[in-house]
Design a protein around this motif. Structure first.
Motif, mmCIF file in Angstrom:
data_model
loop_
_atom_site.group_PDB
_atom_site.id
_atom_site.type_symbol
_atom_site.label_atom_id
_atom_site.label_comp_id
_atom_site.label_asym_id
_atom_site.label_seq_id
_atom_site.Cartn_x
_atom_site.Cartn_y
_atom_site.Cartn_z
ATOM 1 N N TRP A 140 0.844 -1.191 0.000
ATOM 2 C CA TRP A 140 0.000 0.000 0.000
ATOM 3 C C TRP A 140 0.878 1.238 0.000
ATOM 4 O O TRP A 140 1.919 1.283 0.655
ATOM 5 C CB TRP A 140 -0.926 0.008 1.213
ATOM 6 N N ALA A 141 0.453 2.258 -0.746
ATOM 7 C CA ALA A 141 1.216 3.500 -0.828
ATOM 8 C C ALA A 141 1.282 4.172 0.538
ATOM 9 O O ALA A 141 0.438 3.946 1.409
ATOM 10 C CB ALA A 141 0.584 4.445 -1.854
ATOM 11 N N ASP A 142 2.277 5.010 0.738
ATOM 12 C CA ASP A 142 2.472 5.702 2.011
ATOM 13 C C ASP A 142 1.198 6.415 2.447
ATOM 14 O O ASP A 142 0.525 7.065 1.648
ATOM 15 C CB ASP A 142 3.594 6.734 1.897
ATOM 16 N N LYS A 143 0.885 6.286 3.737
ATOM 17 C CA LYS A 143 -0.249 6.948 4.379
ATOM 18 C C LYS A 143 -1.601 6.431 3.894
ATOM 19 O O LYS A 143 -2.623 7.021 4.192
ATOM 20 C CB LYS A 143 -0.176 8.474 4.179
ATOM 21 N N VAL A 144 -1.598 5.353 3.130
ATOM 22 C CA VAL A 144 -2.856 4.781 2.658
ATOM 23 C C VAL A 144 -2.962 3.369 3.200
ATOM 24 O O VAL A 144 -2.238 2.486 2.809
ATOM 25 C CB VAL A 144 -2.931 4.761 1.115
ATOM 26 N N ASP A 145 -3.866 3.162 4.142
ATOM 27 C CA ASP A 145 -3.987 1.862 4.785
ATOM 28 C C ASP A 145 -5.066 0.989 4.173
ATOM 29 O O ASP A 145 -4.974 -0.227 4.184
ATOM 30 C CB ASP A 145 -4.271 2.035 6.281
ATOM 31 N N ASP A 146 -6.135 1.595 3.697
ATOM 32 C CA ASP A 146 -7.222 0.804 3.137
ATOM 33 C C ASP A 146 -8.044 1.653 2.184
ATOM 34 O O ASP A 146 -7.747 2.817 1.934
ATOM 35 C CB ASP A 146 -8.116 0.233 4.247
ATOM 36 N N CYS A 147 -9.094 1.063 1.640
ATOM 37 C CA CYS A 147 -9.885 1.756 0.623
ATOM 38 C C CYS A 147 -10.610 2.974 1.185
ATOM 39 O O CYS A 147 -10.763 3.988 0.511
ATOM 40 C CB CYS A 147 -10.889 0.797 0.001
ATOM 41 N N LEU A 161 -11.268 1.737 -5.048
ATOM 42 C CA LEU A 161 -9.888 1.621 -5.495
ATOM 43 C C LEU A 161 -8.929 2.014 -4.377
ATOM 44 O O LEU A 161 -9.187 2.935 -3.609
ATOM 45 C CB LEU A 161 -9.643 2.520 -6.710
ATOM 46 N N CYS A 162 -7.813 1.304 -4.296
ATOM 47 C CA CYS A 162 -6.763 1.616 -3.325
ATOM 48 C C CYS A 162 -5.457 1.829 -4.069
ATOM 49 O O CYS A 162 -5.162 1.124 -5.038
ATOM 50 C CB CYS A 162 -6.588 0.481 -2.328
ATOM 51 N N LEU A 163 -4.664 2.773 -3.612
ATOM 52 C CA LEU A 163 -3.392 3.067 -4.264
ATOM 53 C C LEU A 163 -2.286 2.185 -3.686
ATOM 54 O O LEU A 163 -2.114 2.111 -2.467
ATOM 55 C CB LEU A 163 -3.025 4.540 -4.068
ATOM 56 N N ALA A 164 -1.551 1.525 -4.569
ATOM 57 C CA ALA A 164 -0.447 0.655 -4.138
ATOM 58 C C ALA A 164 0.819 1.042 -4.880
ATOM 59 O O ALA A 164 0.775 1.562 -6.004
ATOM 60 C CB ALA A 164 -0.782 -0.808 -4.404
ATOM 61 N N TRP A 248 -3.584 1.024 -9.190
ATOM 62 C CA TRP A 248 -4.831 0.994 -8.433
ATOM 63 C C TRP A 248 -5.222 -0.463 -8.206
ATOM 64 O O TRP A 248 -5.203 -1.267 -9.140
ATOM 65 C CB TRP A 248 -5.957 1.693 -9.199
ATOM 66 N N LEU A 249 -5.590 -0.788 -6.985
ATOM 67 C CA LEU A 249 -6.035 -2.153 -6.670
ATOM 68 C C LEU A 249 -7.473 -2.110 -6.170
ATOM 69 O O LEU A 249 -7.872 -1.185 -5.465
ATOM 70 C CB LEU A 249 -5.148 -2.782 -5.598
ATOM 71 N N LYS A 250 -8.203 -3.145 -6.530
ATOM 72 C CA LYS A 250 -9.581 -3.277 -6.084
ATOM 73 C C LYS A 250 -9.830 -4.712 -5.655
ATOM 74 O O LYS A 250 -9.452 -5.661 -6.350
ATOM 75 C CB LYS A 250 -10.547 -2.897 -7.216
ATOM 76 N N GLU A 251 -10.437 -4.892 -4.498
ATOM 77 C CA GLU A 251 -10.719 -6.237 -3.998
ATOM 78 C C GLU A 251 -11.630 -6.991 -4.963
ATOM 79 O O GLU A 251 -12.528 -6.418 -5.571
ATOM 80 C CB GLU A 251 -11.367 -6.178 -2.614
#
Length: 273
Positions: A140-147, A161-164, A248-251
């Motif tokens: 996961w990108a810095d400071k981004v823990d979850d969606c 979407l989550c940033l990785a 971008w990641l998506k479950e």
């Protein structure tokens, strides 16, 4: 032939030189998988979900895995598990599993893929025993823990979407060092693509456990065209485009075409202690 027997301190029978030699030979005959099992017991003894072994223990276990070969587990590339003539099904051999750690081998025919997935709260060691494999891993990108956090940073992100950040995107061919990932670093989410027939020896500490919240989550990866995520640190490295460093990641649910079949491990046995 006379054999001298030394008395021990309690007046009992001491070890003869012949017995000592036999004992040393027994110690030398310990199999590579037995050594791996005993090292895992030591390394993960005081660990648990989210607790990483000490750097010394990580190095110790990696050194054992680095020295292991396909012969140590009784595998050959010409076995049916790896044939491109058969249906492209990935097989898994479980050597050991307990609440602290698991040891297993993934056997991948050419062109098969283990989709992008995570390892919640785990420290994972992966040793390529033979073959060539492409590994893509992300954190996961810095400071981004979850969606939900990602949505808060970028109000436009309302689609889960989550940033990785890309950690590894390379091909590996045996011989190569053991790869290690951690709960929050080292490429905790990865995808394996077999370029040739491959065998991967995996150690997970602790293993997956749905009741304890360690569920294997799969992800759909989408290209990263541009970055507008508030205070997330995204400074591009020299000569590297941002779209190569982020995704971008998506479950998603486990893909229907991803099938792993369990098979019996017939290599050298582990003696549980």
């Amino acid at each position: 032939m006379k054999m001298r027997i030394e008395p021990n301190g309690s007046g009992g029978r001491g070890k003869t030189s012949s017995e000592s030699r036999k004992g040393k030979r027994r110690q030398k005959r310990i199999s590579a998988v037995q050594k791996l099992y005993e090292t895992c017991k030591e390394v993960f003894a005081d660990c648990g979900p989210g607790i990483v072994p000490s750097p010394e223990n990580v190095e110790k276990l990696a050194a054992v895995l680095d020295g292991m070969t396909q012969e140590d587990v009784g595998l050959r590339p010409n076995m049916p598990f790896f044939s491109k003539e058969c249906a492209p099904i990935i097989t898994y051999m479980r050597l050991h599993e307990c609440e602290k750690f698991s040891i297993g081998i993934f056997c991948l025919p050419p062109k098969t893929v283990i989709p992008l997935h995570n390892h919640p709260g785990m420290t994972v060691f992966s040793k390529l025993l033979f073959g060539t494999m492409h590994i893509r891993s992300l954190d996961w990108a810095d400071k981004v823990d979850d969606c939900t956090t990602m949505s808060a940073v970028d109000p436009k992100n309302d689609n889960g979407l989550c940033l990785a950040k890309v950690k590894v995107n390379s091909e590996f061919t045996q011989p190569c060092n053991t790869s290690i990932l951690y709960p929050a670093d080292g490429g905790n989410m990865h995808r394996f693509t077999a370029k040739t027939a491959c065998a991967v020896l995996d150690v997970l500490g602790p293993p997956y456990c749905d009741p304890e919240g360690r569920h294997c989550q799969y992800y759909l990866e989408l290209p990263f065209p541009q970055l507008s995520v508030g205070d997330v640190s995204v400074e591009a490295e020299e000569g590297e485009a941002e779209e190569e460093r982020f995704a971008w990641l998506k479950e998603m649910e486990k893909p229907d075409d991803h099938v792993v079949v369990g098979v019996v491990y017939n290599g050298p046995k582990i003696v549980r202690k």
